[in-house]
Enzyme design. Sequence first.
Site, PDB file in Angstrom:
ATOM      1  CB  SER A  44      -0.579   0.110   0.951  1.00 51.55           C
ATOM      2  OG  SER A  44      -2.304   1.214   0.956  1.00 51.55           O
TER       3      SER A  44
ATOM      4  CG  HIS B 153      -4.880  -1.643  -1.875  1.00 54.77           C
ATOM      5  ND1 HIS B 153      -5.062  -2.150  -0.728  1.00 54.77           N
ATOM      6  CD2 HIS B 153      -4.016  -0.986  -1.568  1.00 54.77           C
ATOM      7  CE1 HIS B 153      -4.442  -2.066   0.761  1.00 54.77           C
ATOM      8  NE2 HIS B 153      -4.096  -0.856   0.189  1.00 54.77           N
TER       9      HIS B 153
END
EC number: 3.4.21.92
Length: 201
Positions: A105, A130
């Site tokens: 992330s 993501h």
Amino acid sequence: MNHKEILDQLVPIVIEQTPRGERAYDIYSRLLQDRIVLLGSPIDDHVANLIVAQLLFLESQDPDKDIYLYINSPGGSVTAGLAIYDTMQYIKPDVVTICMGQAASMGAILLAAGAPGKRYALPHSRIMIHQPLGGIQGQATDIIIHAEEIKRIKEMLIDILAKHTGQPKDKIANDIERDYFMSPYEAKDYGLIDKVIEKRE
């Protein structure tokens, strides 16, 4: 005793001999002397402020010498992560990034944001990108406002990844629809890192 207090008690102390006698440092302070900063936790405002303070301190010590940012993080707050990101881009020294364990992330974005040619990962680490997550409650109008903000942040993160990886924005947008895990070698092909390193050179 809370989790942080337990961890604070587990931080090793390093004893060094100096001309004036022995000196004790916690391990993180000792690493900081060698221009090493460790991001080894989820990213929140407190963690981001500590990382930013260390980057600014090291720049003031020597603006021409590289800083080494070791990353083992599952990600966390986007705004906190962007505070670190912007500081990395703002300061004069090159920031060398090294992934150990995982950079997921926001951790992956910080890994990719290292100085060109100086972004590394150890061979058994993993990298994951993501889209930003949002959990919103409240009135319908507030939910709409927050949904628009999440879309804006998503576009900003796509722009950042495109800048540092060289990948087309539409490919990144498609890849981050779900958790997208990569080995270090796949991350190198993707442009998130420059080299997989097994031993210090």
